[in-house]
Design an enzyme around this catalytic site. Structure first.
Site, PDB file in Angstrom:
ATOM      1  N   GLY A   1      -9.442  -1.127   3.096  1.00 43.82           N
ATOM      2  CA  GLY A   1     -10.180  -0.742   1.904  1.00 43.82           C
ATOM      3  C   GLY A   1      -9.551   0.478   1.271  1.00 43.82           C
ATOM      4  O   GLY A   1      -8.345   0.706   1.377  1.00 43.82           O
ATOM      5  N   GLU A   2     -10.352   1.262   0.594  1.00 41.39           N
ATOM      6  CA  GLU A   2      -9.939   2.500  -0.089  1.00 41.39           C
ATOM      7  C   GLU A   2      -9.079   2.247  -1.320  1.00 41.39           C
ATOM      8  O   GLU A   2      -8.790   3.163  -2.078  1.00 41.39           O
ATOM      9  CB  GLU A   2      -9.150   3.431   0.837  1.00 41.39           C
ATOM     10  CG  GLU A   2      -9.876   3.888   2.080  1.00 41.39           C
ATOM     11  CD  GLU A   2      -9.011   4.789   2.962  1.00 41.39           C
ATOM     12  OE1 GLU A   2      -7.905   5.202   2.521  1.00 41.39           O
ATOM     13  OE2 GLU A   2      -9.432   5.081   4.091  1.00 41.39           O
ATOM     14  N   GLY A   3      -8.629   1.021  -1.553  1.00 45.02           N
ATOM     15  CA  GLY A   3      -7.624   0.734  -2.564  1.00 45.02           C
ATOM     16  C   GLY A   3      -6.242   0.594  -1.966  1.00 45.02           C
ATOM     17  O   GLY A   3      -5.256   0.431  -2.689  1.00 45.02           O
TER      18      GLY A   3
END
Length: 358
Positions: A314-316
């Site tokens: 996640g997080e980008g």
């Protein structure tokens, strides 16, 4: 026509796409030799409305942070306190999203939408509440809260685009957020929970069983509102998901391309497409995560991701890993010489018969 408070979504410019395709045929390479890079370059040109396209000057990541009540019921390998700790880590520049953004030529913004703690005021401008409800047994949000979260996402997109962002990346942070993501995706794709549930942050077998049960119960509550994207966010998602959906829909309305990240962001994208029909034409799937629900969502959106590296952070992070590929596509279309400019013979010239009249 306005859909759920969002303006009409015009598609990327077809005439510019055609011009990009024509330019690709004139570049010093065999036709189609750069494979998917050519299609990506054409897409960027169409999004920008100019050929050749311009290299991205202000790629911007927005990490939407929020906690979820369901995380208190054993569906994650990590405690909810980690969300706020990771927000501080993002601000300190020590997370994967920071490292990957630097190498990809992007900058990072963090938005606390519903973290269950006090965070730095710099990230809390659009905070809706502390933690969303436990969706297996209660609604995630009130009607007022879901509207506030959608407005927050829309405002964040406007702030970034008005500030000069020419490419956006949506990221996420929230312990337990793969549970509502799976609920949204399995509900919208009519998939049984057991076929959609992954390990998230790495739960053991007992945790996986608890997660399946929570998703099953949340889906039972979600099905009556599946046709209404706003109600679906209110009942079965959370403030961070509603903000991401608003952000993605508004970016498309503002004609700004977006790289989607993993299962959480793509779940929000499924809802955003229902909020603003046609918005997905402005999005690119950055990667394929290991979460089973992510593949279901990508199939629903008819998207083929750029990379498949077994990532699930996640997080980008997956979107940022894909960004240099998109930059390469722009560079190839914009910076390569044409046959005429380089004085290189074309395939037609090489195979043409000699002119015997001279």
């Amino acid at each position: 026509m306005v859909t759920h408070g969002f303006g009409p979504v015009a598609p990327p410019d077809a005439q510019t796409r055609a011009a990009a395709e024509q330019r690709q045929a004139q570049l010093t390479k065999p036709a189609g030799a750069l494979g998917r890079l050519e299609m990506l370059g054409n897409w960027v040109a169409a999004c920008q409305g100019v050929c050749p396209p311009k290299q991205f000057e202000r790629a911007r990541v927005v990490v939407f942070a929020g906690d979820h009540g369901v995380a208190r019921h054993g569906v994650s390998a990590y405690p909810s306190e980690v969300t706020a700790q990771m927000v501080a880590n993002f601000l300190g520049g020590g997370a994967a999203v920071n490292a990957l953004a630097t190498i990809a030529g992007a900058t990072v913004r963090v938005a606390d939408i519903s973290v269950d703690a006090e965070t730095d005021p710099v990230v809390g401008k659009h905070k809706v509440r502390r933690s969303s409800g436990s969706i297996d047994r209660e609604d995630a949000l009130s009607e007022a809260e879901v509207q506030a979260a959608l407005a927050a996402g829309r405002a964040i997109a406007d702030e970034e685009i008005d500030g000069g962002a020419d490419l956006l990346v949506a990221g996420d942070m929230g312990i337990g957020n793969t549970t509502p993501a799976t609920v949204l995706i399995a509900t919208l794709t009519d998939t049984e929970p057991i076929a959609a549930v992954g390990r998230g942050t790495g739960v053991d077998d007992a945790g996986w069983c608890r997660k399946v049960a929570a998703i099953r119960d949340a889906m039972r509550r979600a099905r009556p509102v599946v046709k209404d994207p706003v109600d679906l966010l209110r009942v079965a998602a959370g403030a961070d998901f509603a903000a991401m959906a608003g952000f993605l829909a508004q970016a498309a309305t503002r004609r700004t391309p977006v790289i989607l990240d993993g299962v959480v962001v793509t779940a929000a994208a499924l809802v955003a497409e229902d909020l603003a029909a046609g918005a997905s034409a402005w999005w690119l799937a950055g990667h394929r995560s290991t979460e089973p629900a992510h593949q279901l969502a990508l199939r629903q959106l008819r998207m083929e991701p750029l990379v498949d590296l077994g990532m699930r952070l996640g997080e980008g992070s997956g979107a940022l890993t894909a960004l240099p590929i998109l930059r390469a596509a722009v560079a190839a279309l914009a910076d390569m010489a044409t046959f005429g400019e380089a004085g290189v013979s074309t395939a037609d010239a090489e195979t043409a018969p000699p002119n015997l009249t001279k």
